[in-house]
Design a protein around this motif. Structure first.
Motif, PDB file in Angstrom:
ATOM      1  N   LEU A   1       0.830  -1.200   0.000  1.00 43.12           N
ATOM      2  CA  LEU A   1       0.000   0.000   0.000  1.00 43.12           C
ATOM      3  C   LEU A   1       0.866   1.253   0.000  1.00 43.12           C
ATOM      4  O   LEU A   1       0.649   2.179  -0.803  1.00 43.12           O
ATOM      5  CB  LEU A   1      -0.919   0.005   1.228  1.00 43.12           C
ATOM      6  CG  LEU A   1      -1.721   1.296   1.459  1.00 43.12           C
ATOM      7  CD1 LEU A   1      -2.656   1.575   0.294  1.00 43.12           C
ATOM      8  CD2 LEU A   1      -2.497   1.210   2.766  1.00 43.12           C
ATOM      9  N   LEU A   2       1.873   1.299   0.863  1.00 44.48           N
ATOM     10  CA  LEU A   2       2.748   2.469   0.923  1.00 44.48           C
ATOM     11  C   LEU A   2       3.551   2.619  -0.364  1.00 44.48           C
ATOM     12  O   LEU A   2       3.766   3.728  -0.848  1.00 44.48           O
ATOM     13  CB  LEU A   2       3.679   2.367   2.127  1.00 44.48           C
ATOM     14  CG  LEU A   2       3.003   2.383   3.497  1.00 44.48           C
ATOM     15  CD1 LEU A   2       4.044   2.245   4.608  1.00 44.48           C
ATOM     16  CD2 LEU A   2       2.193   3.651   3.695  1.00 44.48           C
ATOM     17  N   ALA A   3       3.980   1.500  -0.928  1.00 48.57           N
ATOM     18  CA  ALA A   3       4.732   1.560  -2.187  1.00 48.57           C
ATOM     19  C   ALA A   3       3.864   2.098  -3.316  1.00 48.57           C
ATOM     20  O   ALA A   3       4.316   2.903  -4.143  1.00 48.57           O
ATOM     21  CB  ALA A   3       5.263   0.171  -2.537  1.00 48.57           C
ATOM     22  N   ALA A   4       2.606   1.656  -3.359  1.00 45.88           N
ATOM     23  CA  ALA A   4       1.701   2.134  -4.406  1.00 45.88           C
ATOM     24  C   ALA A   4       1.408   3.623  -4.236  1.00 45.88           C
ATOM     25  O   ALA A   4       1.360   4.377  -5.221  1.00 45.88           O
ATOM     26  CB  ALA A   4       0.404   1.327  -4.370  1.00 45.88           C
TER      27      ALA A   4
ATOM     28  N   VAL B   1      -9.959   4.194  -2.891  1.00 48.30           N
ATOM     29  CA  VAL B   1      -9.080   3.421  -3.760  1.00 48.30           C
ATOM     30  C   VAL B   1      -7.691   3.349  -3.131  1.00 48.30           C
ATOM     31  O   VAL B   1      -7.077   4.378  -2.817  1.00 48.30           O
ATOM     32  CB  VAL B   1      -8.988   4.044  -5.163  1.00 48.30           C
ATOM     33  CG1 VAL B   1      -7.990   3.283  -6.029  1.00 48.30           C
ATOM     34  CG2 VAL B   1     -10.368   4.070  -5.812  1.00 48.30           C
ATOM     35  N   ALA B   2      -7.192   2.157  -2.962  1.00 50.67           N
ATOM     36  CA  ALA B   2      -5.869   1.976  -2.363  1.00 50.67           C
ATOM     37  C   ALA B   2      -4.772   2.419  -3.319  1.00 50.67           C
ATOM     38  O   ALA B   2      -4.831   2.158  -4.523  1.00 50.67           O
ATOM     39  CB  ALA B   2      -5.669   0.513  -1.982  1.00 50.67           C
ATOM     40  N   GLY B   3      -3.780   3.105  -2.773  1.00 52.02           N
ATOM     41  CA  GLY B   3      -2.586   3.431  -3.548  1.00 52.02           C
ATOM     42  C   GLY B   3      -2.775   4.464  -4.628  1.00 52.02           C
ATOM     43  O   GLY B   3      -1.990   4.521  -5.577  1.00 52.02           O
ATOM     44  N   ALA B   4      -3.801   5.318  -4.517  1.00 53.04           N
ATOM     45  CA  ALA B   4      -4.044   6.345  -5.535  1.00 53.04           C
ATOM     46  C   ALA B   4      -3.538   7.706  -5.029  1.00 53.04           C
ATOM     47  O   ALA B   4      -2.737   7.788  -4.091  1.00 53.04           O
ATOM     48  CB  ALA B   4      -5.527   6.389  -5.890  1.00 53.04           C
ATOM     49  N   ILE B   5      -4.010   8.793  -5.628  1.00 52.46           N
ATOM     50  CA  ILE B   5      -3.499  10.128  -5.312  1.00 52.46           C
ATOM     51  C   ILE B   5      -3.992  10.585  -3.939  1.00 52.46           C
ATOM     52  O   ILE B   5      -5.160  10.458  -3.607  1.00 52.46           O
ATOM     53  CB  ILE B   5      -3.937  11.134  -6.397  1.00 52.46           C
ATOM     54  CG1 ILE B   5      -3.371  10.717  -7.758  1.00 52.46           C
ATOM     55  CG2 ILE B   5      -3.490  12.546  -6.039  1.00 52.46           C
ATOM     56  CD1 ILE B   5      -1.865  10.635  -7.819  1.00 52.46           C
TER      57      ILE B   5
ATOM     58  N   VAL C   1      -8.045  10.313  -7.482  1.00 58.66           N
ATOM     59  CA  VAL C   1      -7.773  10.410  -6.050  1.00 58.66           C
ATOM     60  C   VAL C   1      -8.181   9.142  -5.314  1.00 58.66           C
ATOM     61  O   VAL C   1      -9.050   8.393  -5.758  1.00 58.66           O
ATOM     62  CB  VAL C   1      -8.497  11.624  -5.425  1.00 58.66           C
ATOM     63  CG1 VAL C   1      -7.962  12.915  -5.994  1.00 58.66           C
ATOM     64  CG2 VAL C   1     -10.007  11.524  -5.608  1.00 58.66           C
ATOM     65  N   SER C   2      -7.536   8.927  -4.178  1.00 60.61           N
ATOM     66  CA  SER C   2      -7.864   7.795  -3.322  1.00 60.61           C
ATOM     67  C   SER C   2      -9.120   8.074  -2.511  1.00 60.61           C
ATOM     68  O   SER C   2     -10.021   7.243  -2.435  1.00 60.61           O
ATOM     69  CB  SER C   2      -6.687   7.510  -2.374  1.00 60.61           C
ATOM     70  OG  SER C   2      -7.019   6.508  -1.441  1.00 60.61           O
ATOM     71  N   VAL C   3      -9.190   9.277  -1.899  1.00 61.76           N
ATOM     72  CA  VAL C   3     -10.294   9.669  -1.021  1.00 61.76           C
ATOM     73  C   VAL C   3     -10.855  10.998  -1.502  1.00 61.76           C
ATOM     74  O   VAL C   3     -10.109  11.882  -1.911  1.00 61.76           O
ATOM     75  CB  VAL C   3      -9.816   9.823   0.433  1.00 61.76           C
ATOM     76  CG1 VAL C   3     -10.978  10.184   1.353  1.00 61.76           C
ATOM     77  CG2 VAL C   3      -9.142   8.539   0.920  1.00 61.76           C
ATOM     78  N   GLY C   4     -12.159  11.152  -1.442  1.00 64.07           N
ATOM     79  CA  GLY C   4     -12.782  12.394  -1.881  1.00 64.07           C
ATOM     80  C   GLY C   4     -12.530  13.557  -0.950  1.00 64.07           C
ATOM     81  O   GLY C   4     -12.024  13.400   0.165  1.00 64.07           O
ATOM     82  N   HIS C   5     -12.901  14.756  -1.412  1.00 64.74           N
ATOM     83  CA  HIS C   5     -12.690  15.970  -0.637  1.00 64.74           C
ATOM     84  C   HIS C   5     -13.667  17.033  -1.127  1.00 64.74           C
ATOM     85  O   HIS C   5     -14.282  16.896  -2.187  1.00 64.74           O
ATOM     86  CB  HIS C   5     -11.255  16.457  -0.820  1.00 64.74           C
ATOM     87  CG  HIS C   5     -10.681  17.129   0.396  1.00 64.74           C
ATOM     88  ND1 HIS C   5     -10.987  16.754   1.673  1.00 64.74           N
ATOM     89  CD2 HIS C   5      -9.807  18.166   0.510  1.00 64.74           C
ATOM     90  CE1 HIS C   5     -10.324  17.507   2.530  1.00 64.74           C
ATOM     91  NE2 HIS C   5      -9.602  18.389   1.851  1.00 64.74           N
ATOM     92  N   SER C   6     -13.785  18.122  -0.332  1.00 65.35           N
ATOM     93  CA  SER C   6     -14.613  19.262  -0.720  1.00 65.35           C
ATOM     94  C   SER C   6     -13.740  20.502  -0.749  1.00 65.35           C
ATOM     95  O   SER C   6     -13.067  20.815   0.241  1.00 65.35           O
ATOM     96  CB  SER C   6     -15.761  19.449   0.275  1.00 65.35           C
ATOM     97  OG  SER C   6     -16.474  20.644   0.011  1.00 65.35           O
TER      98      SER C   6
END
Length: 386
Positions: free
Chosen positions: A91-94, A226-230, A257-262
């Motif tokens: 996960l950290l490598a991705a 999503v694992a290992g994304a932005i 992106v891995s996690v959403g935001h506002s």
């Protein structure tokens, strides 16, 4: 030593993590923000590259970063233990690979540094993948890290164009934040509110192109991550270099992106404010602020995403709907509201605390930071944005 052009604040030493001693670089001052602490304003001056900027900030705030790391229970009890496991390695490598490829200039050597730095800059991207006791990895009922709530009020009418923002966080962040000013090699300068040991900014900032922003976290369920994304903190650091509103929207909407935001984006010259909600899978939705006040807490308002039902956010939204807002004064009064004992909009709890309140005035082209409860109207600092 990390690669030139990158932007670390921590540097490795003998396979562990440490901080270089403080040195004089740039200039700094401090302003009181409430009775709980001070907000340092550090001007790093013209920096040759991202590495020079990060090193200057790390040197200036070495003691503050150490203090924050020592008190950060999420880092100490969850992120670091997980980072040392075999399960964490891929996960950290991705994450490192994805962010290095997307942002080669900004600071992806952060992930090549000790896990204290990399992990804390991508908390939301890692916590959902830490196995829970009892094997309840897929739980969706509760938030993973209830320490990043914020509230925003946006208005753009004939007489008023403002974004008012409560920067809320874990109480351990009190005394562990600062403002960073920097000028990049191309002449662009930015000012960013920064949590100790993290990239600027996961909160709010502006640049000399007339682009400003405030941020609100949102809580997608684990299946939406999503694992290992932005990572979001790299997106918001990149946002500080936006050329204009269109470019700002491109920077936050284009990455996977891995996690959403506002994001509450402001075009200071054009007198426009838009709220943009993002999610994994290149999903986003845009709401342009108008004369009807728009309140945003920490749940998605207009992007259809499966999300945690956050009672704190829902309570703040309900209270905001009961209040009339049509001016700077009434916006600040709303952000200072404490009518709900359990979930007040202005927070002074044992876990969640309003670190500061910010008012961006597009007509005056200023960003004001307030001491204590903003309804008292006591400004600690006023920053010209252009």
């Amino acid at each position: 030593m990390p690669q030139k052009g990158m932007e670390p604040y921590l540097v490795p030493f003998a396979g562990a993590w440490t901080l270089e001693p403080a040195e004089s670089h740039g200039s700094h001052s401090a302003c009181n923000v409430g009775a709980d602490g001070e907000l340092d304003v550090f001007d790093a001056g013209r920096c040759a590259d991202g590495y020079a900027l990060g090193l200057a900030v790390g040197r200036r705030f070495a003691d503050v970063i150490r203090s924050r790391m020592r008190q950060d229970l999420v880092l100490l009890e969850q992120l670091l233990p997980f980072a040392s496991t075999a399960k964490a390695a891929p996960l950290l490598a991705a994450l490192q690979a994805a962010n290095r490829e997307r942002y080669p200039r900004i600071g992806t050597s952060w992930w090549a540094l000790p896990t204290a730095a990399g992990s804390r800059s991508s908390t939301k991207e890692i916590l959902p993948f830490i196995p829970k006791e009892g094997g309840d990895h897929g739980r969706e009922e509760e938030e993973e890290e209830p320490d990043g709530d914020c509230s925003d009020v946006l208005i753009v009418s004939d007489s008023t164009a403002i974004a008012a923002h409560n920067e809320d966080g874990n109480v351990a962040l009190l005394g562990h934040t600062y403002l960073v000013r920097a000028t990049l090699p191309d002449g662009l300068s930015f000012t960013a509110y920064t949590c100790a040991g993290e990239l600027p900014s996961c909160a709010f900032g502006f640049n000399s192109n007339g682009v400003a922003f405030t941020l609100d976290s949102v809580p997608p369920v684990n299946d939406e991550i999503v694992a290992g994304a932005i990572a979001r903190n790299f997106v918001s650091r990149d946002l500080l270099e936006a050329k204009n509103l269109e470019d700002a929207m491109h920077r936050i909407c284009s990455p996977g992106v891995s996690v959403g935001h506002s994001y509450n984006l402001m075009d200071v010259r054009g007198r426009r404010i838009v709220n943009v909600e993002t999610a994994s899978g290149n999903r986003f939705a845009v709401h342009e602020a108008g004369a009807t006040p728009f309140f945003h807490a920490n749940m998605y308002r207009h992007l259809q995403v499966k999300q945690v039902q956050d009672e704190n956010s829902m309570s703040r939204e309900k209270r905001a709907a009961q209040c009339s807002v049509d001016s700077k004064e009434t916006a600040l009064s709303l952000l200072g509201d404490t009518a709900d004992d359990k979930y007040p909009i202005y927070m002074t709890g044992q876990t969640l605390h309003t670190l500061c309140t910010v008012l961006v005035d597009l007509d005056k082209k200023t960003m004001a930071i307030y001491k204590g409860n903003p309804k008292n109207g006591e400004m600690a600092l006023v920053l010209p944005m252009l």
